[in-house]
Structure formats: C-alpha cells, structure tokens
Design a protein around this motif. Structure first.
Motif, mmCIF file in Angstrom:
data_model
loop_
_atom_site.group_PDB
_atom_site.id
_atom_site.type_symbol
_atom_site.label_atom_id
_atom_site.label_comp_id
_atom_site.label_asym_id
_atom_site.label_seq_id
_atom_site.Cartn_x
_atom_site.Cartn_y
_atom_site.Cartn_z
ATOM 1 N N MET A 109 1.021 -1.147 0.145
ATOM 2 C CA MET A 109 0.051 -0.079 0.134
ATOM 3 C C MET A 109 0.952 1.257 -0.041
ATOM 4 O O MET A 109 2.163 1.093 0.150
ATOM 5 N N LEU A 110 0.368 2.244 -0.095
ATOM 6 C CA LEU A 110 1.128 3.697 0.063
ATOM 7 C C LEU A 110 0.844 4.414 1.199
ATOM 8 O O LEU A 110 -0.166 4.301 1.974
ATOM 9 N N PRO A 111 2.022 5.140 1.657
ATOM 10 C CA PRO A 111 1.856 6.064 2.791
ATOM 11 C C PRO A 111 0.945 7.161 2.642
ATOM 12 O O PRO A 111 0.796 7.323 1.450
ATOM 13 N N THR A 112 0.361 7.680 3.735
ATOM 14 C CA THR A 112 -0.488 8.825 3.520
ATOM 15 C C THR A 112 0.013 10.064 2.553
ATOM 16 O O THR A 112 -0.720 10.519 1.674
ATOM 17 N N GLU A 113 1.261 10.429 2.708
ATOM 18 C CA GLU A 113 1.779 11.488 1.925
ATOM 19 C C GLU A 113 1.838 11.226 0.531
ATOM 20 O O GLU A 113 2.120 12.326 -0.273
ATOM 21 N N LEU A 114 1.749 10.158 -0.061
ATOM 22 C CA LEU A 114 1.640 9.424 -1.559
ATOM 23 C C LEU A 114 0.292 9.392 -2.167
ATOM 24 O O LEU A 114 0.011 9.226 -3.098
ATOM 25 N N ASP B 272 -3.511 1.774 -8.889
ATOM 26 C CA ASP B 272 -4.704 2.389 -8.723
ATOM 27 C C ASP B 272 -5.417 1.745 -7.406
ATOM 28 O O ASP B 272 -6.121 2.225 -6.640
ATOM 29 N N LEU B 273 -5.197 0.306 -7.054
ATOM 30 C CA LEU B 273 -5.799 -0.242 -6.158
ATOM 31 C C LEU B 273 -5.311 0.377 -4.831
ATOM 32 O O LEU B 273 -5.823 0.330 -3.808
ATOM 33 N N ALA B 274 -4.039 0.510 -4.646
ATOM 34 C CA ALA B 274 -3.292 1.356 -3.675
ATOM 35 C C ALA B 274 -4.016 2.768 -3.155
ATOM 36 O O ALA B 274 -4.208 3.002 -1.953
ATOM 37 N N GLN B 275 -4.287 3.402 -4.301
ATOM 38 C CA GLN B 275 -5.060 4.774 -4.151
ATOM 39 C C GLN B 275 -6.561 4.570 -3.329
ATOM 40 O O GLN B 275 -6.936 5.035 -2.235
ATOM 41 N N ALA B 276 -7.136 3.295 -3.754
ATOM 42 C CA ALA B 276 -8.234 3.265 -3.075
ATOM 43 C C ALA B 276 -8.259 2.587 -1.903
ATOM 44 O O ALA B 276 -8.998 2.831 -0.900
ATOM 45 N N GLN B 277 -7.091 1.646 -1.722
ATOM 46 C CA GLN B 277 -7.061 1.251 -0.394
ATOM 47 C C GLN B 277 -6.749 2.371 0.657
ATOM 48 O O GLN B 277 -7.185 2.423 1.776
ATOM 49 N N GLY B 278 -5.840 3.215 0.364
ATOM 50 C CA GLY B 278 -5.452 4.439 1.159
ATOM 51 C C GLY B 278 -7.036 5.266 1.431
ATOM 52 O O GLY B 278 -6.960 5.935 2.725
ATOM 53 N N MET B 279 -7.726 5.331 0.889
ATOM 54 C CA MET B 279 -9.133 5.905 1.110
ATOM 55 C C MET B 279 -9.466 5.227 2.467
ATOM 56 O O MET B 279 -10.535 5.964 3.107
ATOM 57 N N LEU B 280 -9.329 4.054 2.661
ATOM 58 C CA LEU B 280 -9.948 3.343 3.765
ATOM 59 C C LEU B 280 -9.132 3.528 5.062
ATOM 60 O O LEU B 280 -9.395 2.790 6.111
#
Length: 409
Positions: free
Chosen positions: A1-6, A160-168
């Motif tokens: 997944m991506l860190p919040t700042e990304l 794309d999926l990592a961005q969606a995961q980050g919303m959660l």
C-alpha cells in the motif's frame, strides 16, 4: 500500500475520489522504466537506487505518481546489509578500540586495520572491508538483494488499487451490499474478515441483496486508524467477489489546508464494476475433493435438476452459512451443505449454525469418516434432510432428498 503522503484524491460534495492512472503509452513507459531501474540496481545500495529515482523525477510534474509507483516496487525488493560480517559486530569492535586512542584521521585507518585483524579469524578482512561494513545496515546503505518485477500494466493496476486502499485508512465503518456469488468467493471474503480482525454483521436475503456491515471497537476511537488499515488490507479480497457495492464512512483529514473544516464525514463509494484488479490469489472453485467430486458426478446424470455454484449467504444469529451448492428444478430449489472437515470445533460451530438457521431446505451431507462423538455432535435431528456418505457423495441420494424437501420460490 501507499503511505498517506503519497495518496492523491479530490473531494466533491463530501465524496472522496482517489487518483487513478490511465494505462496509456506514457504511463506504461514510465512504469517500465521504473521496473528496469530496480532490476538494474540489484546488488547495489539503496542510496544508489534513490539517486537514480531522483534523476528520473527531476523536472516531472507527476513526480508524486512516480514516487508512488517506486514505493510499490520497493515493497517487492529485499534490502539487507551487504557483506559477510555483521555491521553491529564491526561497530562494537571498532568503537571499543577507538576509545583508548585520541581520534585522528591516521588513527581511524589504524583502528580499522586493527579491528580487521581481530575479526578475521574465519574470514580474511581489511580495514577497507570494515569501513564499508561499519554502517551497512543503515537504510540508505542496505543492498537490494532481490527484486520481484511486475509487468508495467500490473504496476499501474497495483497503483490504482493502492490509492483506493488508502481511502480506507480513515474509515470507521464499511457497508458492503453483496449479491449471489460462488461459495468459494464468499468463504474467502469471510476468511479475510477474520484474518484482519474485522467484525461483520450480515443481514438481508437473495431478493434484495446481503448487507455486510464491518465495524468494531477500535473504530470508536477517532484518532485510531488501525481499523481502517485492516479494512484497506481486506479490499483486494473483496475484488474477487462479483456484484457488490461498497460504502465507507471516513474521518476527514484535518492536515490538508484545502479541506473544508466544516466537513464532519467523508464518504467513499466503490462497486464491482469500477475495474480495480486484485493481487490476492483467487479462491479455488471448490474447497475440497468432496465438493469437486460431487460436481463431476452430478454433471454425468440425466436429470432436470441443475446444480448451481452461485449460492446466497444465509444469515443466522451469531454467524452466517455458506452452502456449497444449490439444486434448482423450475421454481423449486434446495441448498446442499457438505460436511467433510474433521476439526471438532469446526463441526460444533457448523452444526450449531445449521440448527440456528431453521432452514428446512438445507440438505446436510455428512462423511461417516468424521469422529462426531469426539466433537460432541449429533446430526440426527436433521431427520430426512441428512445424507451419510463414506468415500464419495452419491448425487442420486442427494436428489432423492431434494425431491422431498425442496422449497417453491
């Protein structure tokens, strides 16, 4: 997944829309370049890899996208301290020797040589070797030992999926409306819910859809994002299920200047039609040899009954039942549950849920090889809906029970 700042997203009328990358030529080329950069730096230090990434980033307006892609690739690499001697052991010896002498450039080289002689019992070492190993375990000095590449399109899909995961990350409640699916996919869904410590309540029926509400005690604390992180990890498993809608309630981010301070809640909406791709392994169509063998034998019969793998969830107090098959003949139907797993606690829970469901259209097929006495289970109260089998389950025996117990829609 991506860190919040990304994470990259926009807010429109309280709805969160994560950034997605279009798989056009330029983005695919960027992904391929980044993958090649990581591959070419296997055996080199992280600092050298970072310098190469910074050179690629220079002058680009989409540098945050590049950083996000690079972050995902870094998770597919293994970084370790290079060399054959532990940096901690080198530091211990060098610092101990250095304490007895005043510091100087000349003494530094001498201390390193002296330490090399002391540590070279099994391996010939020089002062230069020790100088290189001294801080080799620091993050920027670690060596990229292995790297597992992706195809460029896979990397964009993962982004794309990592961005969606980050919303959660900031989600405190998740509501999923799921419709008819293969049992193996529902079972994977519930397995990941349990694995990530997510609590779920199941309501509804086949006609209107099943609502799975994910909530839990950690979500009650507004400053705690641990529960949201678990929801994010769960999302790739949900992608293997078809026909669903997701609605998440999020805590707004207060660290962003452009966020409306009057926002009390954000909403993130997702459906099975949004085109996200999971990187989790898809579930097997059949969970056991008993199920697959039953389906193969049934396919050889000449019968008006149809065997369906797409089965509804059956909510019951304290849990949910996922029947293995549905038998359909016109407007009549029956559910088939094959019990072949032996663990006592599993058997006790399985039969308890079957009883709580109070469903009279569930045919319960039980292997005679199970030690039901040890589990303290007696399935005889299922009466004429009970089918015993030894080695294999006979479809004709199941059909005979379906003729008696099937319900009319």
């Amino acid at each position: 997944m991506l860190p919040t700042e990304l994470l990259m997203f926009k807010i429109k009328a309280g709805l969160v829309e994560p950034r997605r990358i279009k798989p056009h030529t330029n983005n695919l080329k960027l992904a391929a370049t980044l993958i090649a950069t990581f591959e070419s730096h296997v055996g080199q230090r992280r600092s050298e890899l970072n310098e190469a990434l910074q050179a690629l980033e220079a002058g680009r307006q989409d540098f945050r996208v590049l950083r996000g892609l690079a972050h995902l690739l870094s998770q597919r690499g293994e970084f370790e301290a290079g060399g054959e001697i532990a940096p901690a052991a080198v530091r211990e010896k060098v610092f101990a020797l250095a304490q007895s002498h005043p510091p100087s450039r000349h003494r530094t080289a001498e201390v390193l040589e002296q330490a090399a002689r002391a540590l070279s019992a099994d391996l010939p070492l020089t002062g230069s070797d020790l100088a290189a190993a001294l801080y080799a375990d620091l993050p920027d000095q670690q060596t990229l030992m292995t790297f597992e590449p992706l195809e460029p399109l896979e990397l964009l899909q993962r982004y794309d999926l990592a961005q969606a995961q980050g919303m959660l990350y900031r989600a405190y409640q998740l509501v999923i409306t799921a419709r008819r699916n293969e049992p193996a996919r529902y079972k994977q869904l519930l397995k990941y819910l349990k694995f990530f410590g997510l609590m779920v309540t199941v309501e509804g029926d086949a006609a209107y859809g099943f609502t799975l509400t994910l909530d839990g005690p950690t979500s009650l604390f507004s400053s705690n994002t641990r529960y949201g992180l678990a929801m994010a990890k769960f999302l790739p498993a949900l992608l293997h299920v078809t026909k669903w809608d997701l609605s998440a309630a999020l805590k707004p981010r207060r660290d962003l200047a452009w966020v409306d301070p009057k926002d009390e809640e954000w909403s993130f909406q997702l459906t099975s039609e949004d085109g996200y791709v999971s990187h989790y392994k898809p579930p097997n169509e059949h969970d056991s040899a008993s199920e697959s063998g039953f389906a193969e034998r049934f396919a050889k019969l000449d019968t008006p009954w149809l065997l369906e793998r797409e089965v509804d969830l059956v909510p019951v107090p304290g849990g949910v039942i996922l029947p293995d098959f549905r038998l359909v003949n016109g407007e009549r139907s029956a559910l088939v549950e094959i019990v072949g797993y032996w663990r006592p606690e599993y058997l006790r829970k399985k039969f308890a849920l079957l009883r709580k469901s109070k469903r009279t259209d569930v045919i319960v097929c039980v292997s005679e090889r199970l030690n039901l006495d040890k589990a303290g289970v007696d399935p005889s109260d299922f009466g004429d809906r009970l089918v015993w089998f030894k080695g294999v389950l006979d479809p004709k025996a199941v059909l005979a029970v379906a003729e008696r117990t099937a319900k009319t829609a």
